[in-house]
Design a protein around this motif. Sequence first.
Motif, PDB file in Angstrom:
ATOM      1  N   ALA A  52       8.185 -23.206  20.167  1.00 20.19           N
ATOM      2  CA  ALA A  52       6.816 -23.364  20.684  1.00 20.19           C
ATOM      3  C   ALA A  52       6.827 -23.749  22.157  1.00 20.19           C
ATOM      4  N   ILE A  53       7.768 -24.595  22.571  1.00 18.28           N
ATOM      5  CA  ILE A  53       7.874 -25.000  23.979  1.00 18.28           C
ATOM      6  C   ILE A  53       8.306 -23.821  24.842  1.00 18.28           C
ATOM      7  N   VAL A  55       7.657 -20.751  24.458  1.00 14.26           N
ATOM      8  CA  VAL A  55       6.502 -19.860  24.660  1.00 14.26           C
ATOM      9  C   VAL A  55       5.658 -20.304  25.843  1.00 14.26           C
ATOM     10  N   THR A  56       5.632 -21.606  26.136  1.00 15.42           N
ATOM     11  CA  THR A  56       4.786 -22.136  27.224  1.00 15.42           C
ATOM     12  C   THR A  56       5.480 -22.106  28.587  1.00 15.42           C
ATOM     13  N   ILE A  59       3.710 -20.877  31.786  1.00 10.73           N
ATOM     14  CA  ILE A  59       2.734 -21.825  32.356  1.00 10.73           C
ATOM     15  C   ILE A  59       3.443 -22.788  33.304  1.00 10.73           C
ATOM     16  N   TRP A  60       4.602 -23.283  32.855  1.00  9.62           N
ATOM     17  CA  TRP A  60       5.367 -24.207  33.703  1.00  9.62           C
ATOM     18  C   TRP A  60       5.795 -23.533  35.009  1.00  9.62           C
ATOM     19  N   GLY A  91       2.091 -29.866  33.423  1.00 11.89           N
ATOM     20  CA  GLY A  91       2.712 -29.031  32.405  1.00 11.89           C
ATOM     21  C   GLY A  91       2.492 -29.587  31.010  1.00 11.89           C
ATOM     22  N   THR A  92       2.672 -30.887  30.871  1.00 13.43           N
ATOM     23  CA  THR A  92       2.464 -31.532  29.565  1.00 13.43           C
ATOM     24  C   THR A  92       1.001 -31.456  29.148  1.00 13.43           C
ATOM     25  N   PHE A  94      -1.180 -29.172  29.958  1.00 15.17           N
ATOM     26  CA  PHE A  94      -1.476 -27.797  29.535  1.00 15.17           C
ATOM     27  C   PHE A  94      -0.985 -27.546  28.115  1.00 15.17           C
ATOM     28  N   ILE A  95       0.208 -28.033  27.793  1.00 13.47           N
ATOM     29  CA  ILE A  95       0.751 -27.835  26.449  1.00 13.47           C
ATOM     30  C   ILE A  95      -0.106 -28.561  25.412  1.00 13.47           C
ATOM     31  N   ILE A  98      -3.334 -26.558  24.939  1.00 11.89           N
ATOM     32  CA  ILE A  98      -3.103 -25.361  24.120  1.00 11.89           C
ATOM     33  C   ILE A  98      -2.942 -25.749  22.649  1.00 11.89           C
ATOM     34  N   ASP A  99      -2.186 -26.810  22.430  1.00  9.64           N
ATOM     35  CA  ASP A  99      -1.954 -27.283  21.068  1.00  9.64           C
ATOM     36  C   ASP A  99      -3.258 -27.714  20.394  1.00  9.64           C
TER      37      ASP A  99
END
Length: 475
Positions: A52-53, A55-56, A59-60, A91-92, A94-95, A98-99
């Motif tokens: 899952a990370i 996939v992001t 964005i980072w 970054g965190t 955004f994750i 999304i979550d």
Amino acid sequence: MKRDPGGIFRVALMVGDTMIVVASFILALIFRLTVDSRPYYFHPNLFEFAAAIIVTIPIWIFIFVSLRLYDVVRLSKLSEFFRLIIASILGTIFIIAIDFFLEFGMFPSRSVAIYATIICFVLLNLERSTFRLIEKIVHSKNRAITRVLVVGGNDTVTRILSELANKPAFKVVSIVAPAKYIPETYKKYRVSSIKSATKTNPDIIYHTDSDRIEYLFKQCVEHHWLYRFVPPETSLSQHLGRLMFLGTVPTVSVNVTPLLGMHRVLKRLFDIVFGMILLILALIPMALIWTILKISDCHTKPIYRQTRLSAFNKEIIIYKFRSMKPEYCGLSPERAFKKLEKKGIIFSAEETAKAYRDNGDFLNDDPRITKIGSFLRKTSLDELPQLINVIKGDISLVGPRALVPGELRHYGDRSLLLSVKAGLTGLAQVSGRRELSFSERRALDLYYIQNWSLALDFEILFRTIIAVIRRKGAG
């Protein structure tokens, strides 16, 4: 650019960042499960979490690129440090967002996000420190060097060469400029023409005046060089704008500053929130300084009020702790120096005034300043009452220096400088204001006005704290 000497470093850095982001979140989850003694009520799947990370990651990378962390010209260590803080937090966030919206269930515990942010920031800094060391070793062997041609007919050539001397990734291979602007160590690189310079095979041109722009740009296109135009301070305000279309007609949109509309509202909120926090923290030191000044001179008010100019030529009254002898308060430096000359304290008012202006409005042993005032200025404590001005809305926490009305004649771009609120601190102050000339300070103020961002304000505030602790750049 035909050659990209630093390209391999940037690609390696991007790969390293990707690995660190994934590793940081995995380590954060492991830390939560093994070290954090609090009970947990979830059944973690390390493989699914890592996937899952991954996939992001785009964005980072987008965040890193947006913060210019992969630029050809590397940021200073302090600027990079600050932007890595922002990148780790954004970054965190955004994750998490999304979550939350897509209900992926990526975060079994909120503490994992906090641990991941801290671990990511620390590892990114260690990674970049390692890359700087590797780059330094590679550059010392004269490899992966960007070859530079400097062209111009003014003293900006000298400044560019001075800056390049401190950047091991760049090597000057030719200079087309009058000899008087070239330091002795660079004289051997002087050539007579652009045609001669092409034989040195540069990768990038730094052009410091307005002559031959079209010709030089064509040369860059033909030889696949990068072109960097360095406008002199006097014409900086002319190089604004972005291309827009009115139907099929190309037009140049010129905004003096990005501080318009919602950006202005955001900056005001920034000033109120952080101004209040800083004022609360400063109340005890301010009370102590007020008491000391009152005891040292009971006949003089500890707080000095001065008329300054802020946005749109608006006159404001700013507050400062008194650092100057009463008889010189309210006088322009030139008038005060004439008064000192009559008293025989200085030899020449004209020479002293010139030295004061040339040294960035600063003298090491300014005869107008009291002993207590000298300490307050060196530590920037004399500026603390201006936090009241910030909360009132007279000035901002960050902005150009507030001008005294009589100083306007020194500024050719006075309208541009007065297009935003003045600031308690600014880019010129944190860039070493005591070491900067008048024109350099002016150029930094113009840069801030034209390139404002909330991230830049945060960076300047952070650098201000460092400058005050080191007693460098204030005054």
